[in-house]
Design a protein around this motif. Structure first.
Motif, PDB file in Angstrom:
ATOM      1  N   PRO A   1       0.132  -9.976   0.565  1.00 12.37           N
ATOM      2  CA  PRO A   1      -0.645  -9.439  -0.588  1.00 12.37           C
ATOM      3  C   PRO A   1      -0.528  -9.986  -1.870  1.00 12.37           C
ATOM      4  CG  PRO A   1       0.982  -7.950  -0.302  1.00 12.37           C
ATOM      5  CD  PRO A   1       1.108  -8.933   0.760  1.00 12.37           C
ATOM      6  N   ALA A   2      -1.230  -9.700  -2.847  1.00  9.97           N
ATOM      7  CA  ALA A   2      -1.168 -10.179  -4.336  1.00  9.97           C
ATOM      8  C   ALA A   2      -1.874  -9.055  -4.879  1.00  9.97           C
ATOM      9  CB  ALA A   2      -1.598 -11.412  -4.718  1.00  9.97           C
ATOM     10  N   ILE A   3      -1.019  -9.009  -6.176  1.00  9.83           N
ATOM     11  CA  ILE A   3      -1.570  -7.545  -7.129  1.00  9.83           C
ATOM     12  C   ILE A   3      -1.857  -8.385  -8.497  1.00  9.83           C
ATOM     13  CG2 ILE A   3      -0.275  -6.119  -6.063  1.00  9.83           C
ATOM     14  CD1 ILE A   3       1.493  -5.966  -8.444  1.00  9.83           C
ATOM     15  N   THR A   4      -2.689  -7.763  -9.213  1.00 13.37           N
ATOM     16  CA  THR A   4      -2.866  -7.847 -10.697  1.00 13.37           C
ATOM     17  C   THR A   4      -2.834  -6.672 -11.428  1.00 13.37           C
ATOM     18  OG1 THR A   4      -4.293  -9.966 -10.380  1.00 13.37           O
ATOM     19  CG2 THR A   4      -4.290  -8.759 -12.550  1.00 13.37           C
ATOM     20  N   ASP A   5      -1.593  -6.665 -12.291  1.00  8.10           N
ATOM     21  CA  ASP A   5      -1.395  -5.366 -13.196  1.00  8.10           C
ATOM     22  C   ASP A   5      -2.113  -5.778 -14.641  1.00  8.10           C
ATOM     23  OD1 ASP A   5      -0.598  -3.221 -14.547  1.00  8.10           O
ATOM     24  OD2 ASP A   5       1.810  -3.604 -14.210  1.00  8.10           O
ATOM     25  N   PRO A   6      -3.132  -4.910 -14.953  1.00  8.62           N
ATOM     26  CA  PRO A   6      -3.568  -5.201 -16.290  1.00  8.62           C
ATOM     27  C   PRO A   6      -2.599  -4.681 -17.341  1.00  8.62           C
ATOM     28  CG  PRO A   6      -4.675  -3.307 -15.539  1.00  8.62           C
ATOM     29  CD  PRO A   6      -3.590  -3.738 -14.395  1.00  8.62           C
TER      30      PRO A   6
ATOM     31  N   GLU B   1       3.863 -12.355  -3.154  1.00 10.60           N
ATOM     32  CA  GLU B   1       4.942 -12.055  -2.186  1.00 10.60           C
ATOM     33  C   GLU B   1       5.438 -10.823  -2.210  1.00 10.60           C
ATOM     34  OE1 GLU B   1       6.945 -13.874   0.127  1.00 10.60           O
ATOM     35  OE2 GLU B   1       5.736 -15.477  -0.156  1.00 10.60           O
ATOM     36  N   SER B   2       5.232 -10.141  -1.134  1.00 12.51           N
ATOM     37  CA  SER B   2       5.306  -8.621  -1.069  1.00 12.51           C
ATOM     38  C   SER B   2       6.765  -8.147  -1.389  1.00 12.51           C
ATOM     39  CB  SER B   2       4.918  -8.304   0.526  1.00 12.51           C
ATOM     40  OG  SER B   2       5.960  -8.825   1.528  1.00 12.51           O
ATOM     41  N   GLY B   3       7.675  -8.701  -1.071  1.00  9.17           N
ATOM     42  CA  GLY B   3       9.167  -8.228  -1.728  1.00  9.17           C
ATOM     43  C   GLY B   3       9.047  -8.196  -3.307  1.00  9.17           C
ATOM     44  N   ALA B   4       8.558  -9.175  -3.749  1.00 16.87           N
ATOM     45  CA  ALA B   4       8.659  -9.270  -5.234  1.00 16.87           C
ATOM     46  C   ALA B   4       7.773  -8.264  -5.705  1.00 16.87           C
ATOM     47  CB  ALA B   4       8.030 -10.874  -5.709  1.00 16.87           C
ATOM     48  N   ILE B   5       6.514  -7.799  -5.036  1.00 11.48           N
ATOM     49  CA  ILE B   5       5.993  -6.893  -5.736  1.00 11.48           C
ATOM     50  C   ILE B   5       6.530  -5.455  -5.386  1.00 11.48           C
ATOM     51  CG2 ILE B   5       3.469  -5.823  -5.131  1.00 11.48           C
ATOM     52  CD1 ILE B   5       2.521  -8.280  -4.094  1.00 11.48           C
ATOM     53  N   LEU B   6       6.919  -5.358  -4.358  1.00 10.58           N
ATOM     54  CA  LEU B   6       7.914  -3.958  -4.072  1.00 10.58           C
ATOM     55  C   LEU B   6       8.802  -3.922  -5.353  1.00 10.58           C
ATOM     56  CD1 LEU B   6       8.545  -3.797  -0.284  1.00 10.58           C
ATOM     57  CD2 LEU B   6       6.902  -2.538  -1.621  1.00 10.58           C
TER      58      LEU B   6
ATOM     59  N   LEU C   1       7.106  -2.967  -8.715  1.00 10.41           N
ATOM     60  CA  LEU C   1       6.515  -1.838  -8.765  1.00 10.41           C
ATOM     61  C   LEU C   1       7.805  -0.832  -8.948  1.00 10.41           C
ATOM     62  CD1 LEU C   1       3.743  -1.941  -6.114  1.00 10.41           C
ATOM     63  CD2 LEU C   1       3.614  -1.717  -8.484  1.00 10.41           C
ATOM     64  N   ALA C   2       8.606  -1.105  -8.214  1.00  8.92           N
ATOM     65  CA  ALA C   2       9.974  -0.311  -8.494  1.00  8.92           C
ATOM     66  C   ALA C   2      10.468  -0.195  -9.791  1.00  8.92           C
ATOM     67  CB  ALA C   2      11.240  -0.713  -7.541  1.00  8.92           C
ATOM     68  N   GLY C   3      10.617  -1.419 -10.539  1.00  5.95           N
ATOM     69  CA  GLY C   3      11.015  -1.616 -11.914  1.00  5.95           C
ATOM     70  C   GLY C   3       9.922  -0.862 -12.833  1.00  5.95           C
ATOM     71  N   LYS C   4       8.710  -1.074 -12.492  1.00 10.96           N
ATOM     72  CA  LYS C   4       7.469  -0.318 -13.383  1.00 10.96           C
ATOM     73  C   LYS C   4       7.604   1.066 -13.404  1.00 10.96           C
ATOM     74  CE  LYS C   4       2.616  -0.654 -14.167  1.00 10.96           C
ATOM     75  NZ  LYS C   4       2.408  -1.283 -15.348  1.00 10.96           N
ATOM     76  N   THR C   5       7.995   1.705 -12.292  1.00  7.58           N
ATOM     77  CA  THR C   5       8.065   2.962 -12.179  1.00  7.58           C
ATOM     78  C   THR C   5       9.266   3.617 -12.223  1.00  7.58           C
ATOM     79  OG1 THR C   5       8.202   3.036  -9.595  1.00  7.58           O
ATOM     80  CG2 THR C   5       5.839   2.900 -10.667  1.00  7.58           C
ATOM     81  N   GLY C   6      10.538   2.889 -12.106  1.00  8.01           N
ATOM     82  CA  GLY C   6      11.870   3.670 -11.999  1.00  8.01           C
ATOM     83  C   GLY C   6      12.108   4.288 -10.583  1.00  8.01           C
TER      84      GLY C   6
ATOM     85  N   HIS D   1       0.840  -1.060   0.104  1.00  5.92           N
ATOM     86  CA  HIS D   1      -0.009  -0.048  -0.007  1.00  5.92           C
ATOM     87  C   HIS D   1       0.922   1.088   0.122  1.00  5.92           C
ATOM     88  CE1 HIS D   1      -2.884  -2.838   2.740  1.00  5.92           C
ATOM     89  NE2 HIS D   1      -2.709  -3.249   1.406  1.00  5.92           N
ATOM     90  N   ILE D   2       2.156   1.200   0.893  1.00  6.16           N
ATOM     91  CA  ILE D   2       2.737   2.381   0.859  1.00  6.16           C
ATOM     92  C   ILE D   2       3.563   2.549  -0.471  1.00  6.16           C
ATOM     93  CG2 ILE D   2       5.032   3.296   1.922  1.00  6.16           C
ATOM     94  CD1 ILE D   2       3.856   1.927   4.834  1.00  6.16           C
ATOM     95  N   MET D   3       3.972   1.432  -1.142  1.00  6.52           N
ATOM     96  CA  MET D   3       4.634   1.685  -2.312  1.00  6.52           C
ATOM     97  C   MET D   3       3.805   2.231  -3.419  1.00  6.52           C
ATOM     98  SD  MET D   3       7.473   1.545  -4.294  1.00  6.52           S
ATOM     99  CE  MET D   3       8.434   0.838  -5.755  1.00  6.52           C
ATOM    100  N   LEU D   4       2.653   1.817  -3.501  1.00  8.42           N
ATOM    101  CA  LEU D   4       1.745   2.253  -4.330  1.00  8.42           C
ATOM    102  C   LEU D   4       1.305   3.917  -4.118  1.00  8.42           C
ATOM    103  CD1 LEU D   4      -0.875  -0.923  -4.504  1.00  8.42           C
ATOM    104  CD2 LEU D   4       0.465   0.197  -6.414  1.00  8.42           C
ATOM    105  N   GLU D   5       1.353   4.134  -2.862  1.00 12.32           N
ATOM    106  CA  GLU D   5       0.954   5.622  -2.485  1.00 12.32           C
ATOM    107  C   GLU D   5       2.207   6.328  -3.215  1.00 12.32           C
ATOM    108  OE1 GLU D   5      -1.643   7.253  -1.906  1.00 12.32           O
ATOM    109  OE2 GLU D   5      -3.065   5.603  -1.472  1.00 12.32           O
ATOM    110  N   GLU D   6       3.258   5.882  -2.685  1.00 17.91           N
ATOM    111  CA  GLU D   6       4.737   6.721  -2.747  1.00 17.91           C
ATOM    112  C   GLU D   6       4.885   6.919  -4.363  1.00 17.91           C
ATOM    113  OE1 GLU D   6       6.539   8.245  -0.973  1.00 17.91           O
ATOM    114  OE2 GLU D   6       6.682   7.259   1.002  1.00 17.91           O
ATOM    115  N   CYS D   7       4.499   5.793  -5.107  1.00 19.49           N
ATOM    116  CA  CYS D   7       4.618   6.066  -6.395  1.00 19.49           C
ATOM    117  C   CYS D   7       3.434   6.877  -7.576  1.00 19.49           C
ATOM    118  CB  CYS D   7       4.843   4.585  -7.247  1.00 19.49           C
ATOM    119  SG  CYS D   7       6.102   3.675  -6.896  1.00 19.49           S
ATOM    120  N   GLY D   8       2.350   6.821  -6.601  1.00 18.76           N
ATOM    121  CA  GLY D   8       1.234   7.553  -7.181  1.00 18.76           C
ATOM    122  C   GLY D   8       0.595   6.595  -8.167  1.00 18.76           C
TER     123      GLY D   8
END
Length: 231
Positions: A53-58, A70-75, A78-83, A16-23
């Motif tokens: 958690p788990a996520i689905t990215d369309p 896996e939360s670490g993999a998700i982080l 998301l870091a890779g997706k947003t840079g 949740h925090i990472m998604l908020e930080e990345c906007g």
């Protein structure tokens, strides 16, 4: 929009925090782990270990929907997706990865065991309480020593390593911790807690949190439900 299947726990709050930080736009779907939602077939299809958690990215890496657990993999995803929040240089990247692995392999499991034996276990086992309380204190000490000479866990910049650790320390009282023993870590904690995105992140699904667990929740979290075979 990223679909997030989660619950207001430390591992959920990391994402949740990472998604908020990345906007990034996202929608949170509650997976009530006390009610057994984590064992539903639809959730197991994206999180086979029945953990949030788990996520689905369309809009996945190849432009097609992509699911991840896996939360670490998700982080990292998301870091890779947003840079963002993961350095591009090799040294900086591995500085972050080692502290992220420290959280995944140490902080999360050990503090989770401290919570279990100090609070949730039906039988108070002195050996277990002492072991995991002492391990919690040891890990806090490792981080305090690191932060005596580093602004953030992985270096001078705020990264996913900080986001991964922070939610686990919000329950410091339950872990038998006295902040007076860890002044550098406490300063870091207060700084992270003051970030607007962090404040928003820890409120995601927070209204669903239940202060006490009933017998059904105990069964779902700690009983034989975990061990049933699910095809």
């Amino acid at each position: 929009m990223i679909e997030v299947y989660s619950w207001p726990t430390p591992n959920g709050h990391k994402v949740h925090i990472m998604l908020e930080e990345c906007g990034l736009p996202y929608r949170a779907h509650p997976i009530d782990i006390g009610a057994g939602d984590q064992f539903q077939p639809d959730f197991l299809a994206i999180s086979p270990n029945n953990k949030i958690p788990a996520i689905t990215d369309p809009d996945g890496p190849d432009g097609q929907p992509y699911s991840l657990f896996e939360s670490g993999a998700i982080l990292l995803y998301l870091a890779g997706k947003t840079g963002r929040f993961l350095p591009e240089d090799t040294r900086g990247r591995y500085d972050v990865l080692q502290w992220l692995m420290f959280q995944m392999g140490g902080v999360g499991p050990m503090l989770g065991q401290a919570h279990h034996f100090r609070i949730y276990a039906p039988e108070k086992i002195g050996y277990a309480i002492d072991r995991y309380t002492n391990e919690a204190k040891r890990l806090y000490g490792v981080m305090d020593k690191r932060l005596a000479k580093s602004t953030y866990l992985a270096g001078p910049q705020y990264t996913i390593a900080d986001m991964a650790v922070f939610p686990w320390l919000r329950s410091w009282k339950n872990q038998g911790i006295d902040w007076n023993d860890y002044p550098h870590l406490k300063g870091w904690f207060d700084e992270i807690a003051a970030r607007p995105a962090v404040q928003r992140g820890v409120e995601v699904l927070a209204d669903r949190r239940k202060p006490l667990m009933d017998d059904k929740a105990r069964q779902m979290l700690f009983g034989n439900e975990q061990y049933k075979s699910r095809g």
